[in-house]
Design a protein around this motif. Structure first.
Motif, PDB file in Angstrom:
ATOM      1  N   PHE A   1      17.919   3.835 -38.854  1.00 56.85           N
ATOM      2  CA  PHE A   1      18.928   2.799 -39.083  1.00 56.85           C
ATOM      3  C   PHE A   1      18.215   1.451 -39.027  1.00 56.85           C
ATOM      4  CE2 PHE A   1      20.749   6.428 -36.928  1.00 56.85           C
ATOM      5  CZ  PHE A   1      21.879   6.723 -37.678  1.00 56.85           C
ATOM      6  N   LYS A   2      18.126   0.774 -40.164  1.00 56.55           N
ATOM      7  CA  LYS A   2      17.393  -0.486 -40.226  1.00 56.55           C
ATOM      8  C   LYS A   2      18.331  -1.680 -40.098  1.00 56.55           C
ATOM      9  CE  LYS A   2      13.336   1.090 -42.745  1.00 56.55           C
ATOM     10  NZ  LYS A   2      12.379   0.794 -43.825  1.00 56.55           N
ATOM     11  N   GLY A   3      17.989  -2.568 -39.152  1.00 54.08           N
ATOM     12  CA  GLY A   3      18.729  -3.798 -38.981  1.00 54.08           C
ATOM     13  C   GLY A   3      17.957  -4.968 -39.549  1.00 54.08           C
ATOM     14  N   ALA A   4      18.405  -6.176 -39.261  1.00 52.71           N
ATOM     15  CA  ALA A   4      17.746  -7.369 -39.788  1.00 52.71           C
ATOM     16  C   ALA A   4      16.363  -7.559 -39.176  1.00 52.71           C
ATOM     17  CB  ALA A   4      18.608  -8.597 -39.526  1.00 52.71           C
ATOM     18  N   GLN A   5      16.206  -7.237 -37.879  1.00 50.31           N
ATOM     19  CA  GLN A   5      14.933  -7.481 -37.198  1.00 50.31           C
ATOM     20  C   GLN A   5      14.428  -6.275 -36.419  1.00 50.31           C
ATOM     21  OE1 GLN A   5      15.933 -10.965 -34.842  1.00 50.31           O
ATOM     22  NE2 GLN A   5      15.185 -12.342 -36.429  1.00 50.31           N
ATOM     23  N   SER A   6      15.110  -5.150 -36.508  1.00 49.43           N
ATOM     24  CA  SER A   6      14.690  -3.977 -35.749  1.00 49.43           C
ATOM     25  C   SER A   6      15.118  -2.709 -36.470  1.00 49.43           C
ATOM     26  CB  SER A   6      15.301  -4.008 -34.343  1.00 49.43           C
ATOM     27  OG  SER A   6      16.713  -3.949 -34.410  1.00 49.43           O
ATOM     28  N   SER A   7      14.577  -1.587 -36.011  1.00 48.44           N
ATOM     29  CA  SER A   7      14.923  -0.286 -36.572  1.00 48.44           C
ATOM     30  C   SER A   7      15.275   0.667 -35.440  1.00 48.44           C
ATOM     31  CB  SER A   7      13.755   0.305 -37.369  1.00 48.44           C
ATOM     32  OG  SER A   7      13.397  -0.522 -38.448  1.00 48.44           O
ATOM     33  N   ARG A   8      16.200   1.548 -35.699  1.00 49.87           N
ATOM     34  CA  ARG A   8      16.571   2.565 -34.712  1.00 49.87           C
ATOM     35  C   ARG A   8      16.232   3.943 -35.270  1.00 49.87           C
ATOM     36  NH1 ARG A   8      22.059   2.223 -31.486  1.00 49.87           N
ATOM     37  NH2 ARG A   8      20.658   0.785 -30.393  1.00 49.87           N
ATOM     38  N   TYR A   9      15.470   4.708 -34.500  1.00 47.32           N
ATOM     39  CA  TYR A   9      15.095   6.064 -34.869  1.00 47.32           C
ATOM     40  C   TYR A   9      15.858   7.033 -33.976  1.00 47.32           C
ATOM     41  CZ  TYR A   9      11.176   4.411 -37.700  1.00 47.32           C
ATOM     42  OH  TYR A   9      10.411   3.797 -38.658  1.00 47.32           O
ATOM     43  N   LYS A  10      16.589   7.927 -34.607  1.00 46.67           N
ATOM     44  CA  LYS A  10      17.341   8.936 -33.859  1.00 46.67           C
ATOM     45  C   LYS A  10      16.923  10.310 -34.370  1.00 46.67           C
ATOM     46  CE  LYS A  10      22.091  10.151 -32.543  1.00 46.67           C
ATOM     47  NZ  LYS A  10      23.523   9.771 -32.691  1.00 46.67           N
ATOM     48  N   PHE A  11      16.544  11.174 -33.452  1.00 51.31           N
ATOM     49  CA  PHE A  11      16.112  12.500 -33.887  1.00 51.31           C
ATOM     50  C   PHE A  11      16.709  13.582 -32.992  1.00 51.31           C
ATOM     51  CE2 PHE A  11      12.953  11.391 -30.708  1.00 51.31           C
ATOM     52  CZ  PHE A  11      12.755  12.580 -30.025  1.00 51.31           C
TER      53      PHE A  11
ATOM     54  N   HIS B   1       5.896   8.637 -37.298  1.00 52.17           N
ATOM     55  CA  HIS B   1       6.140  10.063 -37.191  1.00 52.17           C
ATOM     56  C   HIS B   1       6.237  10.455 -35.725  1.00 52.17           C
ATOM     57  CE1 HIS B   1       1.694   9.883 -37.093  1.00 52.17           C
ATOM     58  NE2 HIS B   1       1.753  10.977 -36.350  1.00 52.17           N
ATOM     59  N   LEU B   2       6.847  11.601 -35.519  1.00 50.77           N
ATOM     60  CA  LEU B   2       7.145  12.084 -34.176  1.00 50.77           C
ATOM     61  C   LEU B   2       6.243  13.268 -33.858  1.00 50.77           C
ATOM     62  CD1 LEU B   2       9.371  11.544 -31.956  1.00 50.77           C
ATOM     63  CD2 LEU B   2      10.605  13.469 -32.981  1.00 50.77           C
ATOM     64  N   TRP B   3       5.720  13.278 -32.626  1.00 49.81           N
ATOM     65  CA  TRP B   3       4.908  14.398 -32.147  1.00 49.81           C
ATOM     66  C   TRP B   3       5.483  14.884 -30.828  1.00 49.81           C
ATOM     67  CZ3 TRP B   3       2.197  14.865 -27.546  1.00 49.81           C
ATOM     68  CH2 TRP B   3       1.322  15.967 -27.448  1.00 49.81           C
ATOM     69  N   LEU B   4       5.621  16.223 -30.684  1.00 47.62           N
ATOM     70  CA  LEU B   4       6.176  16.804 -29.466  1.00 47.62           C
ATOM     71  C   LEU B   4       5.352  17.998 -29.024  1.00 47.62           C
ATOM     72  CD1 LEU B   4       8.800  16.541 -31.775  1.00 47.62           C
ATOM     73  CD2 LEU B   4       9.943  16.298 -29.580  1.00 47.62           C
ATOM     74  N   ARG B   5       5.356  18.252 -27.731  1.00 46.44           N
ATOM     75  CA  ARG B   5       4.702  19.450 -27.177  1.00 46.44           C
ATOM     76  C   ARG B   5       5.567  19.985 -26.041  1.00 46.44           C
ATOM     77  NH1 ARG B   5      -0.680  18.034 -24.905  1.00 46.44           N
ATOM     78  NH2 ARG B   5      -1.631  18.597 -26.913  1.00 46.44           N
ATOM     79  N   ASP B   6       5.777  21.316 -26.018  1.00 47.28           N
ATOM     80  CA  ASP B   6       6.545  21.888 -24.907  1.00 47.28           C
ATOM     81  C   ASP B   6       5.618  22.461 -23.844  1.00 47.28           C
ATOM     82  OD1 ASP B   6       5.812  24.507 -25.698  1.00 47.28           O
ATOM     83  OD2 ASP B   6       7.650  24.806 -26.859  1.00 47.28           O
ATOM     84  N   ASN B   7       6.187  22.953 -22.756  1.00 51.08           N
ATOM     85  CA  ASN B   7       5.372  23.409 -21.625  1.00 51.08           C
ATOM     86  C   ASN B   7       4.663  24.732 -21.902  1.00 51.08           C
ATOM     87  OD1 ASN B   7       7.907  24.818 -21.474  1.00 51.08           O
ATOM     88  ND2 ASN B   7       7.471  25.340 -19.343  1.00 51.08           N
TER      89      ASN B   7
ATOM     90  N   GLY C   1       2.877  24.943 -24.707  1.00 49.16           N
ATOM     91  CA  GLY C   1       1.791  24.539 -25.569  1.00 49.16           C
ATOM     92  C   GLY C   1       2.139  24.459 -27.047  1.00 49.16           C
ATOM     93  N   ASN C   2       3.395  24.736 -27.401  1.00 50.01           N
ATOM     94  CA  ASN C   2       3.812  24.602 -28.811  1.00 50.01           C
ATOM     95  C   ASN C   2       3.871  23.134 -29.191  1.00 50.01           C
ATOM     96  OD1 ASN C   2       4.448  27.481 -29.242  1.00 50.01           O
ATOM     97  ND2 ASN C   2       6.136  27.107 -27.799  1.00 50.01           N
ATOM     98  N   GLU C   3       3.314  22.775 -30.352  1.00 48.31           N
ATOM     99  CA  GLU C   3       3.328  21.400 -30.823  1.00 48.31           C
ATOM    100  C   GLU C   3       4.128  21.303 -32.116  1.00 48.31           C
ATOM    101  OE1 GLU C   3      -0.452  19.526 -31.066  1.00 48.31           O
ATOM    102  OE2 GLU C   3      -1.115  20.201 -29.082  1.00 48.31           O
ATOM    103  N   PHE C   4       4.845  20.198 -32.256  1.00 49.68           N
ATOM    104  CA  PHE C   4       5.681  19.957 -33.432  1.00 49.68           C
ATOM    105  C   PHE C   4       5.465  18.526 -33.895  1.00 49.68           C
ATOM    106  CE2 PHE C   4       7.947  22.373 -30.109  1.00 49.68           C
ATOM    107  CZ  PHE C   4       7.932  23.645 -30.674  1.00 49.68           C
ATOM    108  N   GLU C   5       5.482  18.330 -35.217  1.00 45.86           N
ATOM    109  CA  GLU C   5       5.271  16.986 -35.762  1.00 45.86           C
ATOM    110  C   GLU C   5       6.214  16.778 -36.945  1.00 45.86           C
ATOM    111  OE1 GLU C   5       1.517  13.950 -36.409  1.00 45.86           O
ATOM    112  OE2 GLU C   5       1.212  16.068 -35.896  1.00 45.86           O
ATOM    113  N   LYS C   6       6.750  15.562 -37.041  1.00 50.67           N
ATOM    114  CA  LYS C   6       7.745  15.286 -38.066  1.00 50.67           C
ATOM    115  C   LYS C   6       7.630  13.836 -38.501  1.00 50.67           C
ATOM    116  CE  LYS C   6      11.865  15.432 -40.247  1.00 50.67           C
ATOM    117  NZ  LYS C   6      12.172  16.213 -41.443  1.00 50.67           N
ATOM    118  N   ALA C   7       7.560  13.590 -39.827  1.00 52.85           N
ATOM    119  CA  ALA C   7       7.618  12.230 -40.347  1.00 52.85           C
ATOM    120  C   ALA C   7       9.047  11.733 -40.268  1.00 52.85           C
ATOM    121  CB  ALA C   7       7.130  12.200 -41.787  1.00 52.85           C
ATOM    122  N   LEU C   8       9.203  10.482 -39.845  1.00 55.50           N
ATOM    123  CA  LEU C   8      10.538   9.910 -39.699  1.00 55.50           C
ATOM    124  C   LEU C   8      10.838   9.004 -40.886  1.00 55.50           C
ATOM    125  CD1 LEU C   8      10.473   9.039 -35.900  1.00 55.50           C
ATOM    126  CD2 LEU C   8      11.389  11.075 -36.990  1.00 55.50           C
TER     127      LEU C   8
END
Length: 253
Positions: A169-179, A238-244, A246-253
């Protein structure tokens, strides 16, 4: 002799001042405040209860497994080093630790589990070494931390583990990323179901630099929904995640 006496008096004064600075009464009068303060802030940490730290929670948690929480420290002046959030009465108190980059607003939203009515805290550490504490009381029927995740009864999550959907969600001076990411976020408090949760989250720029880092704990709700606010509007992330496990996940936002 006089020098020794002066030094003793100075030391006594400093110790007294330190005790006074750290002897503020908890505005929510929680029996767990002092215990959790020592765990998450450190026994001798300097802190102050600060109305500028906003902790948004509903008046009543109708679903104790999906409780929306908003932490907002944007009114605080000074560079922020990290934000720690916890729920006093949860069997696992820690919710997250957040390390915001200056390009990211010190503001985050997510959903959590609660076991019973509890104070929810946000402690914000500024560069001068002072913790600024915000608190809110959350009414809840309870049981959220010991309720099995829906994913454990549905084979769908096994083939979609880590699948991520996001919006910008892009505003005038900032952006909000929701995933939102598919993950059971098991607490380990349910019989025969081991702890299984996303532990690390990073919001990275195009060069791979982490603009926001989070360390999550099992009280974050199943299929986490997390929101970050950035000070920029035109950059790609982009978003990077890892669980306990050791699984890793990556996603372009």
């Amino acid at each position: 002799m006089k020098i020794t006496t002066i030094l003793t008096l100075c030391l006594s004064f400093m110790l007294s001042a330190g005790l006074q600075a750290n002897s503020q009464a908890d505005p929510l009068n929680s029996v767990m405040w002092d215990y959790n303060r020592q765990i998450f802030l450190g026994n001798n940490a300097e802190y102050v209860f600060d109305d500028r730290i906003k902790v948004g929670v509903p008046q009543f948690a109708e679903d104790p497994t999906q409780v929306p929480v908003d932490i907002d420290a944007t009114a605080l002046t000074g560079e922020i080093v990290r934000i720690v959030s916890w729920a006093d009465m949860n069997p696992i108190q820690h919710i997250f630790t957040y390390y915001p980059h200056p390009d990211v607003l010190p503001k985050v939203s997510m959903r959590i589990k609660v076991q019973q009515a509890t104070p929810v805290r946000a402690a914000v550490l500024t560069k001068d070494g002072v913790w600024h504490i915000g608190s809110s009381w959350l009414e809840a029927a309870g049981g959220g931390c010991t309720t099995p995740s829906v994913g454990n009864a549905d084979p769908y999550w096994e083939s979609h583990l880590g699948e991520t959907k996001s919006r910008v969600f892009k505003g005038a001076q900032s952006s909000r990323y929701k995933f939102r990411v598919i993950h059971p976020m098991d607490t380990g408090l349910v019989g025969s179901i081991p702890e299984f949760f996303i532990h690390q989250v990073e919001l990275r720029d195009e060069s791979g630099r982490a603009l926001a880092r989070m360390e999550l704990s099992p009280p974050v709700s199943e299929n986490p929904v997390i929101t970050f606010d950035l000070r920029t509007t035109d950059a790609k992330h982009h978003l990077w995640l890892r669980d306990n496990n050791g699984n890793e996940f990556e996603k372009a936002l």
